[in-house]
Enzyme design. Structure first.
Site, PDB file in Angstrom:
ATOM      1  N   HIS A 253      52.266  36.267  44.926  1.00 29.66           N
ATOM      2  CA  HIS A 253      50.908  36.408  44.382  1.00 29.66           C
ATOM      3  C   HIS A 253      50.632  37.859  44.011  1.00 29.66           C
ATOM      4  O   HIS A 253      49.894  38.578  44.700  1.00 29.66           O
ATOM      5  CB  HIS A 253      49.868  35.888  45.388  1.00 29.66           C
ATOM      6  CG  HIS A 253      49.822  34.401  45.425  1.00 29.66           C
ATOM      7  ND1 HIS A 253      50.325  33.655  46.458  1.00 29.66           N
ATOM      8  CD2 HIS A 253      49.342  33.507  44.517  1.00 29.66           C
ATOM      9  CE1 HIS A 253      50.156  32.366  46.196  1.00 29.66           C
ATOM     10  NE2 HIS A 253      49.569  32.249  45.025  1.00 29.66           N
ATOM     11  N   ASN A 254      51.233  38.261  42.915  1.00 31.28           N
ATOM     12  CA  ASN A 254      51.093  39.641  42.476  1.00 31.28           C
ATOM     13  C   ASN A 254      50.790  39.668  40.968  1.00 31.28           C
ATOM     14  O   ASN A 254      50.489  38.620  40.365  1.00 31.28           O
ATOM     15  CB  ASN A 254      52.368  40.424  42.800  1.00 31.28           C
ATOM     16  CG  ASN A 254      53.605  39.695  42.295  1.00 31.28           C
ATOM     17  OD1 ASN A 254      53.559  39.058  41.235  1.00 31.28           O
ATOM     18  ND2 ASN A 254      54.699  39.747  43.036  1.00 31.28           N
TER      19      ASN A 254
ATOM     20  N   HIS B 173      52.634  37.141  38.688  1.00 23.61           N
ATOM     21  CA  HIS B 173      52.104  35.768  38.693  1.00 23.61           C
ATOM     22  C   HIS B 173      50.850  35.696  37.808  1.00 23.61           C
ATOM     23  O   HIS B 173      50.679  34.734  37.048  1.00 23.61           O
ATOM     24  CB  HIS B 173      51.783  35.345  40.127  1.00 23.61           C
ATOM     25  CG  HIS B 173      51.035  34.045  40.237  1.00 23.61           C
ATOM     26  ND1 HIS B 173      51.552  32.836  39.818  1.00 23.61           N
ATOM     27  CD2 HIS B 173      49.775  33.771  40.689  1.00 23.61           C
ATOM     28  CE1 HIS B 173      50.665  31.873  40.034  1.00 23.61           C
ATOM     29  NE2 HIS B 173      49.566  32.415  40.535  1.00 23.61           N
TER      30      HIS B 173
ATOM     31  N   ASP C  66      43.930  35.194  40.779  1.00 24.53           N
ATOM     32  CA  ASP C  66      44.399  35.466  42.151  1.00 24.53           C
ATOM     33  C   ASP C  66      44.193  36.942  42.499  1.00 24.53           C
ATOM     34  O   ASP C  66      44.932  37.501  43.335  1.00 24.53           O
ATOM     35  CB  ASP C  66      45.892  35.106  42.288  1.00 24.53           C
ATOM     36  CG  ASP C  66      46.115  33.638  42.613  1.00 24.53           C
ATOM     37  OD1 ASP C  66      45.236  33.025  43.242  1.00 24.53           O
ATOM     38  OD2 ASP C  66      47.174  33.100  42.212  1.00 24.53           O
TER      39      ASP C  66
END
Ligand code: CMP
Ligand code: MG
Ligand code: ZN
Length: 639
Positions: free
Chosen positions: A341-342, A345, A382
């Site tokens: 989740h960076n 992504h 995110d």
């Protein structure tokens, strides 16, 4: 470094979407797209706070955004325009997307000829007449679709005669370049009529022995829960009707008059420009982009996308503000150094959303503001992810879980933190939106990002199926875009194997790190988080079969449903999709169904095949290990 020479995506040409980011030496373009990207030298940007956001000074002044257009002229020395044949006898029918491009080009040529004092009255008159009819067709054609005429044709009680007349009217109008078409179009057969098992992918329908127990547990704990938040009523959204079409026609004219002011735009390294050329591919190499962009994929991809769709110009986003916003978003994604989740992504999901908008034709159903909101939602969906799941936040009682009362904890944070960021003057990309635009933008971003909470998954699919099963489906934009974003968020198993495999390894590493923390905290392992006891291949097969495939199927049906009437003028196979005859009745009774391309289908099948092979090998290895352990125990007992 190249300044980004914007080539806007023409929404009236869904069948021939163009790419961007051309180096400056490619100036001799023959279409109008190169003139249509840069922010107009319009009025000075208004101070933050004009749209109702609390500016630092607390100002709440409402000032409507100026609709002033850039009074651009074709770039001097653009000899390509002189070569255009101005005869009007072989132009495409006025209600086809190609006609819009042709008309735009003609208008630009006329402007240039007028400037040089060379235009013949007859040429001027004929070309203006053609352009007028193209504009009228955009308006009349789509307004008719939205009106009552299709209802009669689509009604089960409509006589064969009226149905035939409707179909014949559509095809006659489509093939005529004379008067503006007055046509009656049939809606295609509703999706539900072709789907036999509407709810067959509900978790409750999954046979207990179809997946290993662990995978079923994980599916249950991750993808189900009662819908907790009250969603906005579908009736509150403005309908896609006359106004939208009129605006669209206006934008069309607007783009004709725009010109590039490339000096104001961000510079792109040539390596990035090169990678971005393949941005329209479903299995675009996002890892390659990140490398070329020196680990700043969000900044370059985000900027490119917002520019491609003409948003910089349309909503007067100052390029420096956009750059600052994207850089801060990128930093937020890197804060916790998550394997999955960076920023990569975020860029990956944004790319998938772009594919859905551009390559299926979905953007033609949306206003510019909705496109803007959708792109920003994808980019921030995110934002500041902690690398742990909602379950972890709740079970370990983090401050964020406390703040959001255990409901959609991360998703609430992503969207809240992103809007907080946009309140900073340097990052306020919404500074020129009117109050109404801002409210609509905000509502859409909140809705779509909150809907990425996986616990809404089954509910979301069920609701959309329900909508599509109505005799005359009217799909709410917010729900549609939420489903699109959700699908793009879980789309890596639907990309080519090399990409999917890499993403899976990254995600599992993130899950395992959470498992390590859970062990240290004395918490039970969350599903898939125990690095010593996780069935990777099986979990991926389950994820593909029960989550990704059904989601993409519903999403595809939804897009085909909403795009069918809009794309009816698009007669041949195209980048966006095609109108295909459905099997069954004789030709004159057949429904022409708009189908989008689905490059994900082949990838899903291939990835599943590989995981199944892997699962068989893993099972064999486990059996062997077990046997060895039993033999060792027996030997010890004998001794
Ligand atoms: P997020 O990106 O926040 O939203 C979608 C979620 O789907 C993602 O977090 C993961 O929790 C989950 N997900 C995505 N890909 C997979 C996968 N291959 N296997 C299991 N879960 C996944
Ligand atoms: Mg998320
Ligand atoms: Zn995500």
């Amino acid at each position: 470094m190249y300044p980004l020479l914007g080539r806007c995506i023409s929404r009236r040409s869904p069948c021939a979407c163009v790419a961007v980011a051309s180096p400056p030496d490619r100036r001799a373009v023959k279409d109008d797209s190169a003139l249509a990207a840069a922010p107009a030298p319009g009025p000075t940007p208004a101070p933050a706070g004009r749209n109702g956001q609390l500016a630092k000074q607390g100002s709440l002044t409402i000032v409507r955004r100026s609709s002033g257009r850039a009074r651009g002229r074709p770039p001097p020395g653009d000899e390509a325009l002189d070569e255009v044949d101005m005869a009007t006898d072989s132009l495409p029918p006025v209600d086809t997307p190609d006609a819009c491009d042709k008309a735009a080009l003609r208008l630009r040529c006329l402007l240039r000829q007028l400037e040089k004092g060379q235009v013949a009255a007859e040429v001027l008159q004929q070309n203006l007449m053609y352009a007028t009819r193209v504009l009228e067709a955009v308006f009349i054609d789509e307004t008719k679709d939205a009106g009552g005429c299709s209802a009669e044709a689509d009604s089960p009680s409509a006589s064969p005669h009226s149905r035939r007349a409707a179909a014949a009217g559509a095809s006659a109008a489509a093939s005529s370049s004379a008067a503006a078409p007055v046509q009656r179009r049939r809606l295609r057969t509703p999706v539900w009529a072709r789907r036999l098992a509407d709810d067959d992918d509900e978790l409750s329908e999954v046979q207990p022995d179809a997946v290993p127990h662990e995978v079923r547990e994980w599916l249950a704990s991750t993808f189900t829960r009662q819908l907790a938040t009250t969603r906005r009523s579908t009736d509150e959204k403005p309908k896609f009707r006359t106004v939208a079409h009129a605006i669209r026609a206006g934008i069309f004219v607007d783009r004709i008059y725009r010109r590039v002011n490339s000096s104001a735009l961000m510079s792109f390294p040539p390596e990035v420009v090169k990678v971005l050329k393949t941005l329209d591919d479903w299995s675009f190499d996002i890892f390659g982009l990140s490398e070329a962009a020196q680990q700043q994929p969000v900044k370059f991809l985000g900027y490119d996308l917002i520019n491609r769709y003409g948003i910089i110009h349309k909503f007067k986003v100052p390029p420096a503000t956009l750059e600052a916003f994207l850089s801060r978003v990128e930093e937020g994604y890197c804060r916790y150094r998550n394997p999955y989740h960076n920023n990569l992504h975020a860029a990956d999901v944004s790319h998938a959303v772009h594919y859905m908008l551009c390559q299926t034709g979905l953007m033609n159903w949306l206003t510019d503001l909705e496109i803007f909101a959708t792109l920003v939602a994808a980019l921030i969906h995110d934002f500041e992810h902690t690398g742990t799941t909602n379950n972890f936040h709740v079970m370990s009682g983090t401050d964020t879980a406390l703040l959001y009362n255990d409901r959609a904890v991360l998703e609430n944070h992503h969207v809240s933190a992103a809007f907080r960021l946009m309140r900073d003057d340097d990052c306020n990309i919404l500074q020129s939106l009117t109050r109404d635009e801002f409210r609509e933008f905000r509502a859409l971003v909140i809705d779509t990002v909150l809907a990425t909470d996986m616990s809404f998954h089954f509910q979301q699919l069920k609701t959309m199926r329900g909508l599509l099963s109505l005799a005359e489906p009217t799909v709410d934009k917010s729900k549609a875009l939420s489903l699109v974003l959700h699908c793009c968020d879980i789309a890596h198993p639907a990309k080519r194997w090399e990409l999917h495999q890499r993403w899976t390894a990254l995600l599992l590493e993130e899950f395992f790190r959470q498992g390590d923390r859970e062990r240290d905290l004395g918490l039970p392992f969350s599903p898939l988080c125990d690095r010593n006891n996780t069935l990777v291949a099986e979990s991926q097969i389950g994820f593909i079969e029960f989550i990704v495939e059904p989601s993409l199927a519903v999403c595809s049906d939804m897009m085909e449903t909403v795009l069918g009437p809009i794309m009816a003028g698009c007669k041949t196979d195209s980048a966006a999709g095609s109108i295909a005859e459905e099997g069954g009745p004789p030709v004159e009774h057949q429904t022409r169904r708009y189908t989008i391309k689905k490059p994900w289908s082949a990838c899903l099948a291939e990835n599943k095949r590989i995981w199944k092979e892997q699962a068989a090998k893993d099972a064999e290895a486990r059996a062997q290990q077990q046997q060895q352990a039993e033999e060792a125990t027996a030997t010890t007992a004998e001794e």
